[in-house]
Design a protein around this motif. Structure first.
Motif, PDB file in Angstrom:
ATOM      1  N   GLN A  21       0.992   4.281  -2.891  1.00  0.00           N
ATOM      2  CA  GLN A  21       0.826   5.674  -2.477  1.00  0.00           C
ATOM      3  C   GLN A  21       1.967   6.536  -3.050  1.00  0.00           C
ATOM      4  O   GLN A  21       1.740   7.596  -3.636  1.00  0.00           O
ATOM      5  N   SER A  43       1.730   6.977  -6.796  1.00  0.00           N
ATOM      6  CA  SER A  43       0.724   7.931  -7.252  1.00  0.00           C
ATOM      7  C   SER A  43       1.144   9.360  -6.881  1.00  0.00           C
ATOM      8  O   SER A  43       0.864  10.306  -7.611  1.00  0.00           O
ATOM      9  N   LEU A  44       1.893   9.498  -5.775  1.00  0.00           N
ATOM     10  CA  LEU A  44       2.412  10.819  -5.399  1.00  0.00           C
ATOM     11  C   LEU A  44       3.370  11.342  -6.474  1.00  0.00           C
ATOM     12  O   LEU A  44       3.248  12.470  -6.966  1.00  0.00           O
ATOM     13  N   HIS A  81       6.595   8.001   6.656  1.00  0.00           N
ATOM     14  CA  HIS A  81       5.340   7.258   6.480  1.00  0.00           C
ATOM     15  C   HIS A  81       5.649   5.792   6.745  1.00  0.00           C
ATOM     16  O   HIS A  81       6.341   5.158   5.953  1.00  0.00           O
ATOM     17  N   PRO A 111       0.815  -1.226   0.000  1.00  0.00           N
ATOM     18  CA  PRO A 111       0.000   0.000   0.000  1.00  0.00           C
ATOM     19  C   PRO A 111       0.848   1.276   0.000  1.00  0.00           C
ATOM     20  O   PRO A 111       0.496   2.257  -0.656  1.00  0.00           O
ATOM     21  N   ASN A 112       1.991   1.268   0.703  1.00  0.00           N
ATOM     22  CA  ASN A 112       2.808   2.488   0.740  1.00  0.00           C
ATOM     23  C   ASN A 112       3.502   2.757  -0.588  1.00  0.00           C
ATOM     24  O   ASN A 112       3.743   3.902  -0.957  1.00  0.00           O
TER      25      ASN A 112
END
Lengths: 366, 366
Positions: free
Chosen positions: A156, A159-160, A305, A152-153
């Motif tokens: 993320q 997409s960032l 994160h 999941p990270n």
């Protein structure tokens, strides 16, 4: 709550990676907040002896006992061919050495099974291309098990970086490294050319796949493959690459990424640094299992994160495989065939520069 | 105490680097524990106007007043040719842009002066080779001003790495970076091909020279030049290289070194990391002026070696020039001609890959 789509797995090869994968899919999906898909372990095969399959099943007994979606006992097989005949198996996970992937995946597809096959997918791009084409012709799902991509990270972060509002300004370079000290030994899988040995396919694939994760699908890159330059150090023991430095140049992004890997060294400091004009992203080692990333904008306090990874973290790729199969997709958008082919092409080029050949198994395409 | 050998300098070009050099040679040698050589500033020339030479001398007045070995006032000249006629000048320091080095050094040698010329030495290896040959034929001292090489801590580090008892085990790779953000501007020297612009000659030369410092003279390398692979990003503004990644492979050492440089980025973290099996060496930025290095043996506490640098640190190269000239040497063993040629050859190769050409001044050899 609707019933989750359940996927029934057969495991091919009983080595360490298969253990980790199997334990992950037997863990309750709810522990990772997943409710739409679930997994059942149907069968396990060793290519050499049924005893190994028995031992493997015994090893995962604790996980089997607590598994939420297990429907019955797991069947052991003493050959891949026997498992592939098992009608209950919907998808096979292939965790054998690289040199084995191509023919095993091909056999599984021929037997009508969906396939999730460990990275590096095959020994070269031609084999990957043929597998993908064949899977499509058979209307079967096929995916390279680049498990790291499904964290999941990572999704993320991807997409960032690919967002038009990414805060980093022009990203001008990135360095990634995956190195583990493996004492030189001609008998070891990682030093054996016939098993696809060397740093590249086993370790080097991670820095390369990271660069693809972050930049290949960047809107400004428009799926343009990078230009490859590479420097290879061959081991005196067997001639395979003990160390590689691969520079990928992304012309449309006006940037360069350096991928390094070594069987001599070990990653020190950050495993990945993405350098933007306004800030950096740092990922600690190992690149295969990124438990955090830190965004460090210049002049600001770094923001870390963190990700709580249940188990090894290989269930996420299994979940996405199940989702694709539930929808009748033949490939998954997170790890599409085309990208596996491009990554294999990069590695083909590195090996060409380094003069590394894996022997006759590499020439098998059909 | 014997009288130190005194060297009489003429400064060619009145830019920033000449200021720093001049202030350094006017500082008392005793502040750096040097007693065998000393320096006198005789003359300063601007190529365009005597006013600039006047202004330069005015600027260094405080240093002139406290200089221990100054024998008289400094003479300003409005052309290099005028300074070169000055019989009192024994050696010239050339601090003009790269594109100027070759013809200026040649003129100085023709005028019978010893020469210390800024890095990068010339625009290409052919020019460097010709300069070196000509200087020898004239029995004059000539050296590339790779000032970083003469820092006491660098000499220490170099001898540590080149020692048969080096504690690091097999050194398997090293990364070095020198990057400074210089906003793109076609008029700026660093973006002007005619002035030898681009990251390579100005910044990229440092990571490359560091790798030569550490590995070229390693006993196992036996002065074997490295194999060069490179990836170059050209600036859309003028086409010069705004970013380079250069991998030097040292075949006899079984290792690779990565040199990166950028006009877009800036060095983050360590500027140099040398990776040995048993430990690492870390150097903080900037690579041009290393005020410390840290030896970090695996499992042990890192040991930082700090250096107190008086001024900019360019006096050390001046001291070694004086020592050579005192002994009648035509080149200095720390920065010999052959190594300048090899480094220029590496940069020629990088530019060939990147398609960077500096215009007609590059073609001048004779």
């Amino acid at each position: 709550m609707t019933t989750p789509f359940n996927l029934k797995w057969g495991i091919l090869a009983t080595g360490g990676i298969s253990h980790k994968f199997t334990k992950d899919i037997l863990a309750p999906p709810s522990a990772r907040n997943v409710a739409d898909v679930s997994h059942t372990l149907v069968a396990v095969a060793s290519s050499s002896s049924i005893d190994k399959a028995h031992a493997f099943i015994k090893d995962v007994e604790p996980e089997l006992k607590t598994a939420q979606f297990q429907t019955g006992p797991v069947k052991p097989y003493g050959s891949y061919a026997d498992l592939l005949k098992d009608k209950e198996v919907q998808i096979v996970y292939i965790g054998s050495p690289h040199s084995d992937h191509y023919l095993t995946a091909l056999a599984a597809l021929k037997a009508g099974k969906h396939v999730l096959c460990e990275k590096a997918f095959t020994l070269n791009a031609a084999q990957t291309e043929h597998l993908c084409k064949f899977a499509k012709s058979q209307k079967l799902f096929l995916m390279e098990a680049q498990w790291t991509r499904f964290f999941p990270n990572i999704l993320q972060l991807q997409s960032l970086i690919n967002s038009p509002n990414a805060p980093f300004g022009h990203i001008y370079r990135a360095f990634a490294d995956f190195s583990i000290h493996v004492p030189a030994n001609a008998q070891h899988r990682l030093y054996d050319p016939k098993q696809g040995g060397g740093a590249l396919l086993d370790l080097g694939v991670y820095p390369i796949l990271w660069m693809f994760i972050l930049f290949y699908r960047h809107p400004d890159n428009a799926l343009t493959p990078p230009t490859v330059t590479a420097s290879v150090v061959n081991t005196p023991v067997t001639g395979v690459d003990e160390q590689d430095i691969v520079v990928l140049k992304w012309d449309k992004l006006g940037m360069q990424t350096t991928c390094s890997t070594s069987l001599v060294g070990r990653t020190e400091g950050s495993a990945l640094i993405v350098y933007g004009e306004k800030g950096n992203i740092l990922v600690p080692p190992p690149l295969s299992r990124p438990s955090s990333y830190t965004v460090h904008m210049h002049g600001e306090k770094p923001v870390k994160h963190e990700l709580d990874i249940p188990g090894q973290g290989m269930h996420w790729e299994a979940d996405f495989s199940a989702r694709s199969i539930a929808k009748g997709e033949l490939e998954n958008a997170i790890m599409p065939h085309e990208e596996s082919v491009q990554i294999m092409k990069v590695m083909d080029e590195v090996r060409k520069i380094g003069g590394v050949h894996y022997g006759e198994l590499e020439d098998v395409v059909a």
